[in-house]
Design an enzyme around this catalytic site. Structure first.
Site, PDB file in Angstrom:
ATOM      1  CG  LEU A   1      -1.802   1.192   1.463  1.00  0.00           C
ATOM      2  CD1 LEU A   1      -2.769   1.378   0.300  1.00  0.00           C
ATOM      3  CD2 LEU A   1      -2.589   1.035   2.767  1.00  0.00           C
TER       4      LEU A   1
ATOM      5  CG  ASP B   1      10.135  -0.265   4.618  1.00  0.00           C
ATOM      6  OD1 ASP B   1       8.922  -0.340   4.373  1.00  0.00           O
ATOM      7  OD2 ASP B   1      10.853  -1.272   4.804  1.00  0.00           O
TER       8      ASP B   1
ATOM      9  CE1 TYR C   1      -2.412  -7.546   9.210  1.00  0.00           C
ATOM     10  CE2 TYR C   1      -4.177  -8.873   8.295  1.00  0.00           C
ATOM     11  CZ  TYR C   1      -3.432  -7.711   8.304  1.00  0.00           C
ATOM     12  OH  TYR C   1      -3.716  -6.724   7.385  1.00  0.00           O
TER      13      TYR C   1
ATOM     14  CG  ASN D   1      12.365  -1.458  14.449  1.00  0.00           C
ATOM     15  OD1 ASN D   1      11.134  -1.490  14.475  1.00  0.00           O
ATOM     16  ND2 ASN D   1      13.126  -2.395  14.984  1.00  0.00           N
TER      17      ASN D   1
HETATM   18  C1  AKB Z   1      -3.987 -10.427   4.142  1.00  0.00           C
HETATM   19  O1  AKB Z   1      -4.389 -11.289   3.343  1.00  0.00           O
HETATM   20  O2  AKB Z   1      -3.439 -10.682   5.226  1.00  0.00           O
HETATM   21  C2  AKB Z   1      -4.229  -8.967   3.814  1.00  0.00           C
HETATM   22  C3  AKB Z   1      -5.469  -8.483   4.460  1.00  0.00           C
HETATM   23  C4  AKB Z   1      -6.791  -8.888   3.951  1.00  0.00           C
HETATM   24  O3  AKB Z   1      -5.392  -7.756   5.399  1.00  0.00           O
HETATM   25  N1  AKB Z   1      -4.291  -8.792   2.405  1.00  0.00           N
END
Ligand code: AKB
Length: 326
Positions: A13, A34, A141, A52
């Site tokens: 992005l 970065d 995540y 970082n």
């Molecule tokens: C991923 O696949 O982890 C990303 C997202 C949808 O956040 N592209």
């Protein structure tokens, strides 16, 4: 003129967002950062520093010295890569966000922070997923994005930090590669197709996921950040919707232009992640509050991707006769 800091600028992005920010704010007012020092070569127009995003003191110094007004905090580890190292993913994603929110409080910065459809998971309605459903994310995540959204809302409510966020679907771009997510197939497939190679997809053919073409995603980001403060009532993160499709539907669309193209399916661990994510998103709140509306559908995006990847290959001297029709 506003001075803008971007973390994780070399990611999928970041590169495209910076290209869109330059005409608005001027290259001289943009500081790309970065963790990878080699990324400097990607930012010939703007200032670049290797940073970082977990180094709070260095970030503080930069914000102070460069008199930063806005931060686009993009540094993060994505869903598929994150599962390889859950604790490091939590550390990177959460610690860096809290550092940025603290800086925002101290220096009155305006912040953009990307969330993701990965916040959704078990218990979430998968069709037309609403803005605030019950959800148990199944990746670290997703957990970090869910917690991050709550922190953004907390800083907005307690400290009046002007933090804004979007839950991006899978992003599809011809100029920047994806960074280790579950939706990466929808970019990889185009590169294989244009190179006359077959594609082995790591998701099954009927896996429907929400996706978005990068020009729409970049425009959404700028429109959200430029919206009047009073319009932004959602301080967790906004659902936004682009295009929902399956690998089979994308394959059929590409095949209209490249009839020889073939696909096979070999789902791996990413299938389990995709199975818990929405198939489509209800973005009515973003539409009402700040006027969001996507422009690209599947056929428009596919043609645009093929044309631009082909053009890029032509420039690099690897032109491909099969797709000279594009
Ligand atoms: C991923 O696949 O982890 C990303 C997202 C949808 O956040 N592209």
């Amino acid at each position: 003129m506003q001075k803008i800091l971007i973390t994780g600028a070399a990611g999928q992005l970041g590169i495209e967002l910076i290209n869109a920010l330059i005409p608005v704010y001027g290259a001289e007012n943009i500081l790309a950062t970065d963790i990878n020092p080699d990324a400097a070569s990607k930012f010939s127009d703007t200032n670049f520093l290797s940073v970082n995003a977990m180094d709070a003191d260095y970030l503080d110094k930069i914000v102070n010295e460069y008199k930063i007004d806005q931060v686009y905090h993009l540094a993060a580890i994505l869903s598929a890569n994150g599962e390889q190292n859950p604790l490091a993913t939590w550390e990177v994603n959460m610690k860096s966000l809290l550092i940025v929110l603290e800086l925002a409080r101290k220096y009155k910065l305006k912040v953009f922070w990307p969330s993701s459809i990965a916040v959704f998971g078990r218990g979430t309605q998968r069709q037309n997923t609403p803005q605030n459903p019950g959800t148990i994310p199944n990746t670290v995540y997703g957990i970090s994005k869910q917690a991050g959204e709550q922190w953004c809302n907390y800083y907005a409510e307690k400290f009046n930090v002007d933090v804004r966020s979007i839950r991006y679907p899978g992003l599809i771009s011809y100029s920047s590669p994806p960074g280790g997510g579950t939706t990466d197939y929808a970019v990889d497939i185009f590169h294989k197709a244009v190179c006359n190679q077959n594609y082995e997809c790591f998701l099954s053919e009927e896996t429907r996921l929400p996706m978005m073409y990068m020009p729409d995603a970049v425009r959404a980001t700028l429109e959200l950040m430029q919206s009047d403060f009073k319009k932004i009532k959602t301080r967790t993160s906004y659902n936004i919707s682009g295009i929902s499709f399956t690998p089979a539907e994308l394959f059929r669309e590409i095949k209209k232009h490249l009839p020889e193209f073939q696909i096979s399916y070999r789902p791996d661990f990413r299938q389990n992640i995709a199975n818990t994510w929405p198939e489509s998103i209800d973005d009515s709140i973003a539409r009402i509050e700040w006027g969001w509306k996507p422009k690209y559908d599947l056929s428009k995006m596919t043609l645009n991707m093929l044309k631009n990847i082909n053009k890029k290959r032509n420039r690099q001297g690897s032109s491909n006769l099969l797709i000279s029709i594009l």
